[in-house]
Motif scaffolding. Structure first.
Motif, mmCIF file in Angstrom:
data_model
loop_
_atom_site.group_PDB
_atom_site.id
_atom_site.type_symbol
_atom_site.label_atom_id
_atom_site.label_comp_id
_atom_site.label_asym_id
_atom_site.label_seq_id
_atom_site.Cartn_x
_atom_site.Cartn_y
_atom_site.Cartn_z
ATOM 1 N N ASP A 161 0.762 -1.289 0.060
ATOM 2 C CA ASP A 161 -0.129 0.130 0.066
ATOM 3 C C ASP A 161 0.895 1.207 -0.164
ATOM 4 O O ASP A 161 1.837 1.456 0.834
ATOM 5 C CB ASP A 161 -0.921 -0.171 1.330
ATOM 6 C CG ASP A 161 -1.813 1.232 1.286
ATOM 7 O OD1 ASP A 161 -2.960 1.165 0.764
ATOM 8 O OD2 ASP A 161 -1.500 2.115 2.113
ATOM 9 N N ASP B 149 -4.042 -10.348 -0.577
ATOM 10 C CA ASP B 149 -3.150 -9.690 -1.026
ATOM 11 C C ASP B 149 -1.853 -10.353 -1.060
ATOM 12 O O ASP B 149 -0.898 -10.014 -0.151
ATOM 13 C CB ASP B 149 -3.064 -8.144 -0.112
ATOM 14 C CG ASP B 149 -2.215 -7.142 -0.772
ATOM 15 O OD1 ASP B 149 -1.484 -7.479 -1.570
ATOM 16 O OD2 ASP B 149 -2.403 -5.985 -0.355
ATOM 17 N N TYR C 47 -1.530 -6.717 -9.443
ATOM 18 C CA TYR C 47 -1.807 -6.988 -8.048
ATOM 19 C C TYR C 47 -1.559 -8.618 -7.725
ATOM 20 O O TYR C 47 -2.234 -9.452 -8.501
ATOM 21 C CB TYR C 47 -3.333 -6.627 -7.952
ATOM 22 C CG TYR C 47 -3.824 -6.660 -6.536
ATOM 23 C CD1 TYR C 47 -3.523 -5.700 -5.680
ATOM 24 C CD2 TYR C 47 -4.571 -7.745 -6.175
ATOM 25 C CE1 TYR C 47 -4.130 -5.645 -4.605
ATOM 26 C CE2 TYR C 47 -4.906 -7.897 -4.871
ATOM 27 C CZ TYR C 47 -4.815 -6.825 -3.943
ATOM 28 O OH TYR C 47 -5.253 -7.020 -2.673
ATOM 29 N N THR D 175 -7.861 -0.107 6.962
ATOM 30 C CA THR D 175 -6.928 -0.180 6.108
ATOM 31 C C THR D 175 -5.442 0.306 6.659
ATOM 32 O O THR D 175 -5.397 0.894 7.930
ATOM 33 C CB THR D 175 -7.131 0.760 4.848
ATOM 34 O OG1 THR D 175 -7.514 2.052 5.379
ATOM 35 C CG2 THR D 175 -8.140 0.075 4.164
#
Length: 446
Positions: free
Chosen positions: A296, A328, A363, A414
């Protein structure tokens, strides 16, 4: 008795204007339904959190999940966006299907556990939710065992603080409008005119319009239309005249405000076995727990701010706990490798390499490919097979899951998320802000 207490709470003055009270019910009536909506959100949050506290007291539900078939994976694969690394598409699809099945199975399993344990929730009156609930207030039951409000306040401290803060700000806005209306109404009555007659008629001259047009004329841009400028300047002048009048009325009025903002929650977050920067020990006022990951962009930026904090305050201890909510693989793989680098005593070197690398566009692609891992291992003088063995150890992944679960329970959604001297901060925070919180904590402890 409860109804009488509730009505008394609503009738408590939140402000006085020349000895005339404004009550909480006055504010809520002026909010055009916004206060009612926030109360609804608070009630849902307290109810959901109470069930979560109840679930923590019951045995963990046992669920069995059927693995997704190849046909199911293939059917869902078409729904995956183009930004995912092709090598992990099927893994992402399986993860999502299993997640959905687990959630459905858990709902049913918990319902059965609740019925067997005679578990139930007793929501407090809506008006009580505005502030921290009395610690001993019963908000639920597991059989004959009460669930005290203190457990719910602790379990949802950050989320409750945010909603109560929104409610407070809405009431502040309503209070400001009511005070202005009372001041203007009283002044109009004193003068014997309508409220609209308090302000003089505004006349905008041709010179005013010309000066505005000239000030806004930029070479190469369209010249402002003078006919449209006149109503703009008239509106601005009326606004300024109203603001000047209110400032004068406020100066001569006796205004007292009793609204109190909700207290900022304080968290005691255990360090756990996580990588850390700074000294091995530090008092709570000099501790930072940072929930981060290495994909991130915001979470990566906060690392630089934390380094600046250490440059100014080298006595501060910073614990870096992993936060990888959702599927992730990039962040998960980096977190696994970071944990293993820490176990090998080379975390600082690994962190420098990780933050210097640009996260892959696809990703799910690895932050460290084989060649990058080999270069790091050679520089840090650590054995690649040893790192890979650690990365594949289920205990390493379990540690990351525990960190993520702690962050989620605290109310973070987050990365980055920080707990600075017990105070929660979300998003990218500057070193200046972090240092100010540390300084405030130090002064509070003196």
């Amino acid at each position: 008795m409860a109804l009488v207490a509730l009505l008394g709470l609503l009738a408590l003055p939140v402000a006085h204007v020349d000895d005339r009270a404004i009550t909480r019910s006055d504010l809520d009536a002026a909010s055009a339904g916004r206060t009612e909506a926030l109360h609804g959100q608070l009630a849902r949050l307290v109810e959901e959190t109470t069930w979560r506290v109840i679930d923590a007291r019951l045995p963990p539900p046992e669920v069995s999940l059927q693995a997704p078939s190849a046909a199911e994976v293939a059917a869902r694969r078409a729904q995956v966006g183009d930004g995912l690394d092709p090598s992990v598409v099927d893994e992402a699809v399986r993860w999502q299907i299993e997640k959905e099945r687990r959630e459905v199975a858990l709902v049913e399993a918990r319902r059965e556990l609740h019925e067997a344990a005679a578990a139930r929730v007793e929501l407090p009156a809506t008006a009580q939710l505005d502030r921290i609930l009395p610690p001993a207030l019963t908000v639920g039951w597991v059989g004959d065992e009460p669930i005290p409000a203190a457990d719910v306040e602790r379990a949802a401290a950050l989320a409750l603080y945010r909603l109560r803060g929104e409610l407070h700000r809405e009431r502040e806005r309503s209070l400001e409008r009511i005070i202005e209306e009372r001041l203007l109404t009283d002044e109009a009555a004193r003068r014997g005119v309508a409220v609209t007659g308090l302000l003089p008629l505004v006349a905008v001259s041709e010179g005013d319009i010309r000066r505005y047009v000239e000030s806004r004329t930029v070479e190469g841009a369209k010249r402002p239309d003078p006919e449209r400028v006149r109503p703009l300047l008239e509106s601005r002048a009326r606004h300024e005249a109203r603001a000047d009048l209110l400032a004068s009325l406020r100066k001569n009025a006796n205004i007292e405000v009793f609204l109190e903002a909700p207290a900022v929650p304080r968290f005691a977050v255990p360090e756990a076995a996580a990588p850390a920067l700074g000294p091995e020990e530090a008092p709570p006022t000099r501790q930072i727990v940072a929930f981060v990951n290495y994909r991130d962009s915001g979470a990566r930026l906060v690392h630089a701010e934390l380094d600046r904090v250490l440059e100014v305050r080298p006595e501060v201890r910073i614990v870096l706990r992993d936060f990888v909510p959702g599927f992730d693989p990039t962040a998960q793989g980096a977190a696994l490798l970071g944990r293993c680098a820490d176990a090998a005593g080379v975390f600082a070197a690994w962190r420098g390499h990780a933050l210097a690398r640009t996260p892959p566009r696809a990703y799910g692609a690895a932050l460290f490919d084989e060649s990058a891992l080999a270069r790091f291992a050679q520089e840090a003088q650590v054995d690649v097979p040893t790192l890979k063995t650690c990365v594949s150890d289920p205990a390493t992944a379990a540690a990351i899951d525990r960190d993520t679960a702690v962050a989620t329970r605290l109310g973070f959604s987050t990365a980055p998320a920080l707990v600075v001297a017990g105070r929660p901060l979300t998003g990218v925070q500057s070193a200046g802000t972090i240092l100010a919180v540390l300084d405030e904590a130090e002064s509070r402890s003196d």
